[in-house]
Write an enzyme that holds these catalytic residues in place. Structure first.
Site, mmCIF file in Angstrom:
data_model
loop_
_atom_site.group_PDB
_atom_site.id
_atom_site.type_symbol
_atom_site.label_atom_id
_atom_site.label_comp_id
_atom_site.label_asym_id
_atom_site.label_seq_id
_atom_site.Cartn_x
_atom_site.Cartn_y
_atom_site.Cartn_z
ATOM 1 N N CYS A 40 0.830 -1.201 0.000
ATOM 2 C CA CYS A 40 0.000 0.000 0.000
ATOM 3 C C CYS A 40 0.862 1.248 0.000
ATOM 4 O O CYS A 40 2.036 1.218 0.371
ATOM 5 C CB CYS A 40 -0.899 0.042 1.246
ATOM 6 S SG CYS A 40 -1.966 -1.389 1.457
ATOM 7 N N CYS A 44 -2.876 5.030 2.544
ATOM 8 C CA CYS A 44 -3.975 4.099 2.298
ATOM 9 C C CYS A 44 -5.056 4.244 3.376
ATOM 10 O O CYS A 44 -4.750 4.239 4.575
ATOM 11 C CB CYS A 44 -3.471 2.657 2.288
ATOM 12 S SG CYS A 44 -4.769 1.434 1.942
ATOM 13 N N CYS A 71 -2.346 -2.909 -3.695
ATOM 14 C CA CYS A 71 -3.639 -2.719 -3.041
ATOM 15 C C CYS A 71 -4.617 -2.099 -4.051
ATOM 16 O O CYS A 71 -4.290 -1.103 -4.704
ATOM 17 C CB CYS A 71 -3.478 -1.806 -1.828
ATOM 18 S SG CYS A 71 -5.025 -1.307 -1.048
ATOM 19 N N CYS A 74 -5.933 1.719 -2.541
ATOM 20 C CA CYS A 74 -5.127 2.953 -2.576
ATOM 21 C C CYS A 74 -4.281 3.090 -3.839
ATOM 22 O O CYS A 74 -3.694 4.150 -4.083
ATOM 23 C CB CYS A 74 -4.244 3.054 -1.333
ATOM 24 S SG CYS A 74 -2.892 1.835 -1.254
#
Length: 347
Positions: A40, A44, A71, A74
């Site tokens: 991330c 995030c 991810c 994000c």
């Protein structure tokens, strides 16, 4: 929490940025989560995992080499691409020494003009055109200090005509180019020295705003900075502004609209703008300040820009401390810096 590879910043700083979801650190590192197998960006919005399930990576390839995937919430790959695009745009503008057409920047970065303008402003605090104009004004100011002829200095800085420069400069330089070149000639600066619990405070202003706020200095310091300006003590018009300044020093954050007349390079003014974004009662490290200004590697330059601030408290350079939390340096001594920070603490 495990640090997988060497990071471009201290591990504790990176982890703190992740905990508070600091967008200014996006693109500087990524956070791996072993339980979900993803990586991330620091900002995030997802719920924070347990520290023992985290691993910090300096870049996306490192995280991918560890078997992690991006991810989907994000989109960290986009953050890295945005960072590279902004850097490419900055390089293009710096190479030109002034504004570059958005169509050219868009072609160079592969981004649409609107999206590039959006991410550039978010990272740098200015539009690409605004940054280019600030950079060109910086070159003009440097040229004014070298050339005996003002027109030659303006043309050397890249302006097609002197009138174009005057149009851009009138709201930033605070005085005409000729006056700047001649040490403030033709400019009136009103000043006062007042006692405060922090020591004697010097306050000075042009017609545009406060140009100097310092402690333990006298009018002689103004004469050194502006040897050809007319220095006038006090005055009724100045009294109202002085009252506002004293109130702001006593209660930081109570009057954020006090007008300022400060001069700096494009980078310095970006750092000063970030300083004014730090809320009373909070501090930032020099690394955080550089990152917020869009130049995470320019930590020393951020420190120099912090020290070049001419209006103490109003541009709160005292809110910058070392990464280990220690107070660090201050132009007017650590005692005044500590006192300023103490009076800003929540009661």
């Amino acid at each position: 929490m495990t640090q997988a590879l060497s990071l471009p910043l201290p591990e504790a700083e990176a982890l703190a940025a992740f905990v508070r979801r600091d967008r200014s650190y996006d693109g500087r590192f990524v956070v791996g989560v072993r339980t979900t197998g993803i990586y991330c960006r620091p900002s995030c919005p997802a719920r924070r995992p347990r520290p023992e399930n985290l691993a910090l990576y300096p870049d996306i390839p490192s995280a991918q080499a560890a078997g992690l995937r991006a991810c989907k919430r994000c989109l960290p790959d986009d953050a890295m691409q945005d960072r590279d695009a902004v850097r490419a745009a900055l390089d293009a503008i710096s190479g030109q020494g002034g504004p570059v057409p958005m169509s050219v920047l868009a072609e160079r970065t592969g981004y649409s003009p609107d999206h590039l303008a959006r991410i550039f402003r978010r990272a740098v605090g200015l539009s690409p055109a605004g940054y280019g104009r600030a950079l060109r004004l910086e070159h003009a100011r440097d040229a004014l200090g070298k050339e005996a002829n003002v027109t030659d200095a303006i043309l050397e800085a890249g302006y097609e005509t002197p009138s174009r420069f005057y149009d851009e400069a009138k709201d930033r330089l605070g005085m005409t180019p000729s006056a700047w070149h001649r040490g403030g000639e033709g400019v009136t600066i009103r000043w006062a020295a007042v006692p405060t619990p922090l020591g004697d405070m010097l306050v000075a202003a042009t017609d545009k705003g406060i140009c100097r706020l310092s402690f333990g200095e006298g009018v002689g310091s103004l004469a050194a900075r502006f040897p050809n300006a007319e220095l006038v003590e006090g005055g009724e018009d100045f009294a109202d502004l002085l009252t506002r300044v004293i109130a702001e020093v006593e209660a930081p954050g109570s009057d954020p609209d006090i007008p300022l007349d400060v001069k700096g390079t494009a980078f310095q003014e970006r750092i000063w703008a970030e300083l004014r974004h730090i809320p009373p009662g909070e501090t930032r490290s020099y690394a955080q300040l550089a990152a917020a200004a869009g130049h995470p590697k320019a930590v020393r330059a951020a420190g120099s820009a912090n020290g070049a601030n001419n209006v103490a408290v109003l541009i709160p350079c005292h809110r910058v401390v070392r990464s280990d939390g220690s107070v660090g340096g201050y132009a007017y001594g650590p005692e005044i810096k500590i006192a300023l920070l103490e009076r800003e603490k929540p009661r």
